[in-house]
Structures are given as C-alpha cells and as structure tokens.
Design a protein around this motif. Structure first.
Motif, mmCIF file in Angstrom:
data_model
loop_
_atom_site.group_PDB
_atom_site.id
_atom_site.type_symbol
_atom_site.label_atom_id
_atom_site.label_comp_id
_atom_site.label_asym_id
_atom_site.label_seq_id
_atom_site.Cartn_x
_atom_site.Cartn_y
_atom_site.Cartn_z
ATOM 1 N N VAL A 209 9.598 2.999 2.367
ATOM 2 C CA VAL A 209 10.182 3.834 1.304
ATOM 3 C C VAL A 209 9.430 3.619 -0.003
ATOM 4 O O VAL A 209 9.100 4.585 -0.711
ATOM 5 C CB VAL A 209 11.680 3.511 1.130
ATOM 6 N N ARG A 210 9.129 2.382 -0.332
ATOM 7 C CA ARG A 210 8.405 2.107 -1.575
ATOM 8 C C ARG A 210 7.021 2.740 -1.565
ATOM 9 O O ARG A 210 6.551 3.262 -2.587
ATOM 10 C CB ARG A 210 8.284 0.601 -1.784
ATOM 11 N N ARG A 211 6.333 2.682 -0.433
ATOM 12 C CA ARG A 211 4.997 3.280 -0.354
ATOM 13 C C ARG A 211 5.031 4.779 -0.618
ATOM 14 O O ARG A 211 4.140 5.326 -1.279
ATOM 15 C CB ARG A 211 4.388 3.013 1.022
ATOM 16 N N VAL A 212 6.056 5.446 -0.094
ATOM 17 C CA VAL A 212 6.138 6.902 -0.237
ATOM 18 C C VAL A 212 6.643 7.304 -1.615
ATOM 19 O O VAL A 212 6.218 8.326 -2.168
ATOM 20 C CB VAL A 212 7.040 7.489 0.863
ATOM 21 N N MET A 213 7.511 6.492 -2.205
ATOM 22 C CA MET A 213 8.182 6.894 -3.434
ATOM 23 C C MET A 213 7.550 6.352 -4.711
ATOM 24 O O MET A 213 7.905 6.799 -5.798
ATOM 25 C CB MET A 213 9.645 6.454 -3.393
ATOM 26 N N ALA A 214 6.629 5.391 -4.609
ATOM 27 C CA ALA A 214 6.141 4.743 -5.833
ATOM 28 C C ALA A 214 4.625 4.598 -5.815
ATOM 29 O O ALA A 214 4.000 4.522 -4.757
ATOM 30 C CB ALA A 214 6.785 3.361 -5.984
ATOM 31 N N GLY A 215 4.046 4.577 -6.996
ATOM 32 C CA GLY A 215 2.635 4.236 -7.153
ATOM 33 C C GLY A 215 1.685 5.359 -6.802
ATOM 34 O O GLY A 215 2.074 6.479 -6.458
ATOM 35 N N GLU A 216 0.395 5.032 -6.853
ATOM 36 C CA GLU A 216 -0.642 6.024 -6.607
ATOM 37 C C GLU A 216 -0.629 6.518 -5.169
ATOM 38 O O GLU A 216 -0.885 7.694 -4.904
ATOM 39 C CB GLU A 216 -2.013 5.435 -6.947
ATOM 40 N N GLU A 217 -0.342 5.614 -4.226
ATOM 41 C CA GLU A 217 -0.301 6.039 -2.826
ATOM 42 C C GLU A 217 0.795 7.073 -2.611
ATOM 43 O O GLU A 217 0.578 8.083 -1.923
ATOM 44 C CB GLU A 217 -0.076 4.833 -1.912
ATOM 45 N N GLY A 218 1.957 6.845 -3.190
ATOM 46 C CA GLY A 218 3.039 7.810 -3.068
ATOM 47 C C GLY A 218 2.687 9.142 -3.710
ATOM 48 O O GLY A 218 2.990 10.208 -3.157
ATOM 49 N N ASP A 219 2.047 9.101 -4.864
ATOM 50 C CA ASP A 219 1.629 10.339 -5.531
ATOM 51 C C ASP A 219 0.643 11.119 -4.668
ATOM 52 O O ASP A 219 0.705 12.350 -4.592
ATOM 53 C CB ASP A 219 0.989 10.017 -6.883
ATOM 54 N N GLU A 220 -0.266 10.382 -4.014
ATOM 55 C CA GLU A 220 -1.262 11.042 -3.172
ATOM 56 C C GLU A 220 -0.615 11.684 -1.949
ATOM 57 O O GLU A 220 -0.970 12.800 -1.555
ATOM 58 C CB GLU A 220 -2.319 10.024 -2.740
ATOM 59 N N MET A 221 0.344 10.990 -1.332
ATOM 60 C CA MET A 221 1.034 11.581 -0.190
ATOM 61 C C MET A 221 1.807 12.833 -0.603
ATOM 62 O O MET A 221 1.830 13.825 0.131
ATOM 63 C CB MET A 221 1.975 10.547 0.440
ATOM 64 N N ALA A 222 2.448 12.786 -1.763
ATOM 65 C CA ALA A 222 3.178 13.953 -2.248
ATOM 66 C C ALA A 222 2.226 15.120 -2.492
ATOM 67 O O ALA A 222 2.540 16.274 -2.171
ATOM 68 C CB ALA A 222 3.933 13.602 -3.526
#
Length: 225
Positions: free
Chosen positions: A176-189
């Motif tokens: 959940v943190r990977r998808v919802m936070a940080g640059e990695e989450g922004d890239e997935m979005a």
C-alpha cells in the motif's frame, strides 16, 4: 452512494449507511484513499481478513474497505480487537455491498486494493486510471496481477508459497505504501492513467480490430488459394 443518513464517525464503519460513507469520502483529500474490495467469489478466510486489517492499519493510509465476510461469520467479529478505534478518522469499513464504480469514480480515491478479478481490474484501471495493490486468490487473478505488475501499474502482495499461499499484514502495508506514496507511487499512477487513455481510445481500438481482420483475411487468402 444512496442510503440512510447518519454521521460517519470514526472506524465503526460496519454500521455506516452508504450516504454517510459518501460524506466521509467528500472530506478526504484528492487521491488519498485506498478502496479495498476482494469481490464476492474470492475464497477469503477469517485469517485473510485479520491480516488484511493489520496491513491497512500498519500502512497509515486512508482506506474504505468493502468487507464481505466468509459465509456465516459476522464481519465485525473478524476484525482485530481495537481495530476500529485505532483507525478512527482515516479508515471506514462497510459490510456487504458497495456501489464500486461510483466509489472508484470519486476524486478522493487514489488506488484500489483488489483480488484482480478481470471485472474489477477493468473498472479500476481502465475505467478510472487507478494503480493497483493486488491480492489475487485464484489462478486467473494471479495471471492478471502479474500482467499489471509487468506494466508498472500496481504492486502484488507477496505470498508464502510454502505456507498455503498465506500473506502477512506487513507485506500488505508495504505494498500500500509503495502505491500510495513517493515517486514510485506517482509513477504507477501516471502509467495507470496512460493505460486508461490507450484502452479508452475507441478510434485506436477500432483501428487495431480493423488491422487484425485485414491480417486474418490475408492469411486466409494466402492459404486457401
């Protein structure tokens, strides 16, 4: 999100009418909520529910959980002791049916924790461009999860291959943190939104179909002369 009006309160979501849930969503920041739903057919156990609850609590993320308990078991009894109190204000649990498409369309929703049934994947990713936290239960769901992970639009929760496919709350929280936070989450979005645009481009999709039909006709002509 129709339903009887009532104040949403804290984490005591299993008693909340849908209108109260809609008001709670309206109060949340844009793209800050993880919508959690594992469908109606996934073989979810009481242990799965407890680990999922632990993961949502550990993640620190806002969430709306459409909880379908195993048959014959009350949803509230499956949640860890004190869970509702600890997530009060940032987590809502609704037992039973939720209008999934309308929830996914809400501006506050930023990701979908899903079993990766094809219908749910299409609704979330292709319909609204939400990245995925993926928790598959049966074979085809696992294939869909791996395909979406390969495209960089979600994270699959790891399972213990030697322990009957069980998963841990800590791994749910990390996903959940990977998808919802940080640059990695922004890239997935970003990738999820791009994929939605591609799939939703009817002109492009119709062109692909026309090209496929043309290729099939050429193949048939070449082999039947």
């Amino acid at each position: 999100l129709p339903g009887d009006a009532a104040p949403p309160g804290g984490g005591g979501g299993h008693h909340q009418p849908l209108e109260a849930v809609a008001r709670w969503l309206d109060e949340q920041p844009r793209r800050s909520v993880v919508y959690v739903a594992l469908g109606s057919e996934a073989p979810v156990t009481a242990g799965n529910i407890r680990e999922l609850a632990a993961g949502l609590e550990l993640s620190g993320a806002r969430f709306l959980w459409a909880l379908r308990a195993p048959r014959g078991e009350p949803a509230a009894a499956l949640l860890p002791g004190g869970f509702e109190r600890r997530v009060a204000g940032r987590g809502v649990v609704v037992a039973g049916w939720v209008p999934q498409v309308r929830v996914l369309a809400h501006a506050a929703v930023g990701a979908f924790l899903t079993h990766c049934g094809w219908g749910s994947t299409v609704e979330s990713l292709f319909g609204f461009g939400h990245p995925l936290v993926m928790l598959p239960f049966v074979a085809d769901q696992g294939l869909i999860a791996r395909a979406m992970a390969a495209r960089g639009v979600g994270v699959e929760v790891p399972r213990d291959d030697g322990g009957g496919g069980s998963f841990r709350g800590a791994d749910v929280a990390a996903a959940v943190r990977r998808v919802m936070a940080g640059e990695e989450g922004d890239e997935m979005a970003r990738r999820a939104r791009e994929l939605r645009e591609v799939v939703g481009d009817r002109v492009r999709q119709e062109r692909y179909v026309d090209e496929l039909v043309e290729l099939l006709q050429r193949y048939k002509s070449a082999h039947w002369v």
